[in-house]
Design a protein around this motif. Structure first.
Motif, short mmCIF file in Angstrom:
data_model
loop_
_atom_site.label_atom_id
_atom_site.label_comp_id
_atom_site.label_asym_id
_atom_site.label_seq_id
_atom_site.Cartn_x
_atom_site.Cartn_y
_atom_site.Cartn_z
N PRO A 213 0.73 -1.37 0.04
CA PRO A 213 -0.12 -0.07 -0.08
C PRO A 213 0.98 1.29 -0.15
O PRO A 213 0.42 2.18 -0.17
CB PRO A 213 -0.83 0.02 1.34
N LEU A 214 2.16 1.18 0.28
CA LEU A 214 2.87 2.54 0.42
C LEU A 214 3.18 2.73 -1.22
O LEU A 214 3.95 3.84 -1.59
CB LEU A 214 4.19 2.12 1.17
N HIS A 215 3.11 1.78 -2.23
CA HIS A 215 3.47 1.88 -3.49
C HIS A 215 2.34 1.87 -4.33
O HIS A 215 1.55 2.78 -4.56
CB HIS A 215 4.70 0.85 -3.75
N ALA A 218 -2.20 1.40 -3.07
CA ALA A 218 -3.22 2.64 -2.46
C ALA A 218 -4.39 2.85 -3.19
O ALA A 218 -5.43 3.04 -2.33
CB ALA A 218 -2.35 4.04 -2.24
N LEU A 243 -6.63 11.09 11.16
CA LEU A 243 -5.26 11.76 11.66
C LEU A 243 -4.99 11.98 13.03
O LEU A 243 -4.00 11.69 13.42
CB LEU A 243 -5.06 13.24 11.08
N GLY A 247 -3.82 7.66 11.96
CA GLY A 247 -3.77 6.91 10.61
C GLY A 247 -3.28 7.79 9.49
O GLY A 247 -2.96 8.85 9.63
N LYS A 248 -3.09 7.08 8.17
CA LYS A 248 -2.61 8.07 7.04
C LYS A 248 -3.71 7.71 6.12
O LYS A 248 -4.56 6.98 5.81
CB LYS A 248 -1.52 7.00 6.43
N LEU A 249 -3.65 8.90 5.23
CA LEU A 249 -4.90 9.37 4.27
C LEU A 249 -4.44 8.87 3.03
O LEU A 249 -3.14 9.02 2.38
CB LEU A 249 -5.08 10.81 4.24
N MET A 250 -4.92 7.89 2.51
CA MET A 250 -4.49 7.24 1.17
C MET A 250 -4.46 8.21 0.09
O MET A 250 -5.64 8.79 -0.19
CB MET A 250 -5.23 5.73 0.95
N GLY A 251 -3.49 8.03 -0.81
CA GLY A 251 -3.48 9.14 -1.86
C GLY A 251 -2.98 10.36 -1.63
O GLY A 251 -2.93 11.34 -2.56
N PHE A 252 -2.17 10.39 -0.57
CA PHE A 252 -1.49 11.57 -0.12
C PHE A 252 -0.10 11.51 0.47
O PHE A 252 0.22 10.50 0.97
CB PHE A 252 -2.32 12.54 0.74
N GLY A 253 0.73 12.38 -0.11
CA GLY A 253 2.36 12.07 0.55
C GLY A 253 3.20 11.57 -0.56
O GLY A 253 2.48 10.40 -1.31
N HIS A 254 4.44 11.85 -0.52
CA HIS A 254 5.05 11.10 -1.51
C HIS A 254 6.56 11.35 -1.18
O HIS A 254 6.96 12.24 -0.65
CB HIS A 254 5.02 11.91 -3.15
N LEU A 294 -3.19 18.22 6.34
CA LEU A 294 -1.94 17.74 6.55
C LEU A 294 -0.75 18.47 6.50
O LEU A 294 0.10 18.50 7.33
CB LEU A 294 -1.61 16.55 5.18
N ARG A 301 6.80 18.99 5.91
CA ARG A 301 6.74 17.47 4.83
C ARG A 301 6.35 18.08 3.64
O ARG A 301 6.65 17.32 2.57
CB ARG A 301 6.06 16.60 5.58
N LEU A 303 2.97 17.98 2.18
CA LEU A 303 2.33 16.91 1.76
C LEU A 303 1.15 17.00 0.94
O LEU A 303 0.35 17.79 1.15
CB LEU A 303 1.65 15.76 2.98
C1 LIG Z 1 3.85 7.56 -0.03
C2 LIG Z 1 4.37 7.61 1.39
C3 LIG Z 1 4.69 6.13 1.67
C4 LIG Z 1 5.73 8.49 1.51
O1 LIG Z 1 6.47 8.31 2.58
P1 LIG Z 1 7.65 8.75 3.11
O2 LIG Z 1 8.48 9.64 1.95
O3 LIG Z 1 8.34 7.97 3.87
O4 LIG Z 1 6.98 10.09 3.96
P2 LIG Z 1 6.77 9.68 5.72
O5 LIG Z 1 6.17 8.48 5.77
O6 LIG Z 1 8.43 9.81 6.07
O7 LIG Z 1 6.07 11.02 5.89
C5 LIG Z 1 6.54 11.99 6.89
C6 LIG Z 1 5.42 12.26 7.97
O8 LIG Z 1 4.26 12.54 7.34
C7 LIG Z 1 3.30 11.72 7.75
N1 LIG Z 1 2.48 11.36 6.37
C8 LIG Z 1 3.06 11.16 5.19
N2 LIG Z 1 1.88 10.84 4.34
C9 LIG Z 1 0.61 10.91 5.18
C10 LIG Z 1 -0.49 10.45 4.72
N3 LIG Z 1 -1.01 10.22 3.58
N4 LIG Z 1 -1.46 10.91 5.71
C11 LIG Z 1 -0.97 11.27 7.14
N5 LIG Z 1 0.25 11.50 7.09
C12 LIG Z 1 1.15 11.31 6.40
C13 LIG Z 1 3.77 10.50 8.15
O9 LIG Z 1 3.15 9.67 9.13
C14 LIG Z 1 5.43 11.01 8.74
O10 LIG Z 1 4.75 11.39 10.01
P3 LIG Z 1 5.76 11.51 11.35
O11 LIG Z 1 7.10 12.35 10.89
O12 LIG Z 1 4.97 11.87 12.46
O13 LIG Z 1 6.24 9.98 11.53
C15 LIG Z 1 3.50 8.31 2.28
O14 LIG Z 1 3.05 9.60 2.44
C16 LIG Z 1 2.14 7.18 2.46
O15 LIG Z 1 2.10 6.21 3.21
N6 LIG Z 1 1.08 7.85 1.89
C17 LIG Z 1 -0.13 7.23 1.95
C18 LIG Z 1 -0.21 5.81 0.96
C19 LIG Z 1 -0.24 6.18 -0.49
O16 LIG Z 1 -1.06 7.15 -0.61
N7 LIG Z 1 0.67 5.63 -1.27
C20 LIG Z 1 0.84 5.69 -2.57
C21 LIG Z 1 2.03 6.47 -2.91
S1 LIG Z 1 2.16 7.05 -4.54
#
Ligand SMILES: CC(C)(COP(=O)(O)OP(=O)(O)OC[C@H]1O[C@@H](n2cnc3c(N)ncnc32)[C@H](O)[C@@H]1OP(=O)(O)O)[C@@H](O)C(=O)NCCC(=O)NCCS
Length: 371
Positions: A213-215, A218, A243, A247-254, A294, A301, A303
């Motif tokens: 799910p991290l790749h 999701a 939050l 929990g993590k919000l799917m579809g956000f962060g990279h 976020l 970060r 996000l």
């Molecule tokens: C994509 C992802 C794995 C990138 O991870 P990363 O570069 O390692 O970023 P990190 O996990 O270090 O994130 C830094 C902080 O932001 C938070 N964060 C990152 N993405 C988040 C999200 N989608 N929702 C909530 N919090 C998030 C993390 O919990 C972390 O918090 P912390 O510092 O208190 O531990 C991550 O953003 C994520 O899990 N996203 C959700 C799953 C997703 O959409 N996956 C598809 C990727 S294309």
């Protein structure tokens, strides 16, 4: 020697294939901005570009199209493996297993080649669509050589000629997801290639890495999230509660983008046109509040929306069941994996990093009955 957790910021290889400009929110394949390719190129043209380094001339594209269309049928042993899959299997497990069977059956062995890359890309949709047919008690639909890659995939799923707008949406999705710098599954494929293993092994490893799910896992979770949110007035409480409970919000962060993923912007426009107004309003409202929240909670970060958020809406709108989203991602990304393997083979050096040992030393062995 200290370790870089998650290899964050570590450059593991030089590549000419694609690059993510994370600060600027740009993605480039072989020198072309992704926006241009999404608007103008077919998936087949992008495959050629990734594999060969230049856009195909008409005769080059015709040759590739003919090869892709003639290699869609599974070898008998791989079809047997497909038919043996439990109906309840995760489609990514089915794809991983049958892709491996294709490697053994054809066989795909020796030094990875362009020819083998074409075969694997041609056959992936047949596996995914075939698994979906069989698990729902329907028989396989033979590929139709008059249809392009995206259209034939949809045809093998339903047995009906797909509408043009569905074909266009899926084709654009396939273009957008075909490669993405040194992402986890591509790195996996390159590590396997660096041991001088075969191309089928490289893509099977890629599937395994993509499944998480991290790749690539999701987008189905994005649909689950939007289902749970349900209505516009539930966006704020649902996100706040998720939050607040860690929990993590799917579809956000990279890992690399520090602004919106350019693919998410293109997919957002496609989703606006392809989804019902109610569904799009829910997705857009969720996106806006999620980013606001976020960035309030993690300002350092930055996000933003990633590719998976609107991939879910687009794949949903073309009629794909949500548990096929990751394997449809693989139907696209196999182009990138194979291109990277071919590149890795030029001047290959075994990828063999080191680790930082944090375990004990100097222990004395005690025989089992005396422990
Ligand atoms: C994509 C992802 C794995 C990138 O991870 P990363 O570069 O390692 O970023 P990190 O996990 O270090 O994130 C830094 C902080 O932001 C938070 N964060 C990152 N993405 C988040 C999200 N989608 N929702 C909530 N919090 C998030 C993390 O919990 C972390 O918090 P912390 O510092 O208190 O531990 C991550 O953003 C994520 O899990 N996203 C959700 C799953 C997703 O959409 N996956 C598809 C990727 S294309």
């Amino acid at each position: 020697m200290s370790s870089a957790k998650g290899l964050d910021g570590v450059v593991v290889s030089a590549t000419n294939i694609s690059h993510v400009f994370g600060e600027e929110g740009r993605l480039v394949y072989r020198g072309y901005e992704i926006n241009q390719l999404a608007a103008k190129a077919t998936f087949e043209e992008v495959c050629f570009l990734l594999w060969n380094g230049h856009l195909p001339k008409r005769d080059e594209l015709d040759t590739l199209n003919a090869a892709l269309r003639s290699r869609r049928t599974l070898p008998p042993a791989a079809e047997l493996a497909l038919r043996a899959m439990p109906k309840e299997a995760d489609p990514m497990d089915a794809l991983r297993t049958v892709a491996s069977a294709v490697g053994a059956a054809l066989p795909i062995s020796g030094k990875p080649s362009y020819d083998q890359a074409i075969t694997l890309a041609a056959i992936f949709p047949t596996i995914v669509a075939g698994f979906n047919r069989l698990r729902s008690g329907r028989d396989l639909v033979a590929p139709d050589a008059s249809l392009g890659h995206a259209a034939n995939y949809l045809y093998m799923l339903t047995g009906e000629k797909p509408p043009e707008n569905h074909v266009k949406s899926l084709d654009t999705y396939l273009v957008l997801l075909a490669d993405h710098g040194m992402n986890a599954s591509t790195f996996t494929a390159r590590v396997i290639a660096s041991t001088e293993s075969d191309l089928a092994s490289c893509v099977v490893g890629g599937i395994g890495a993509l499944k998480g799910p991290l790749h690539g896992g999701a987008p189905a979770l994005v649909m689950d999230m939007l289902d749970q949110i349900g209505t516009a007035d539930n966006i704020k409480p649902w996100i706040d509660q998720t939050l607040n409970s860690g929990g993590k919000l799917m579809g956000f962060g990279h890992r690399v983008y520090r602004t919106t993923d350019p693919r998410a912007e293109i997919l957002r426009d496609m989703a606006r046109q392809a989804s019902t107004p109610e569904f799009f309003a829910l997705a857009r409202g969720t996106e806006e509040y999620a980013i606001e929240e976020l960035n309030k909670r993690k300002p350092e970060r930055r996000l933003y929306t990633n590719v998976e958020f609107y991939s879910a809406s687009v794949l949903n709108s073309v009629g794909l069941p949500r548990d096929l989203f990751p394997s449809t991602f693989a139907v696209s990304r196999v182009a990138g994996w194979t291109a990277h393997v071919l590149e890795q083979m030029v001047g290959n050096r075994l990828i063999r990093p080191q680790s930082e040992y944090t375990g004990p030393q100097g222990l004395t062995f005690v025989p089992v009955d005396q422990r």
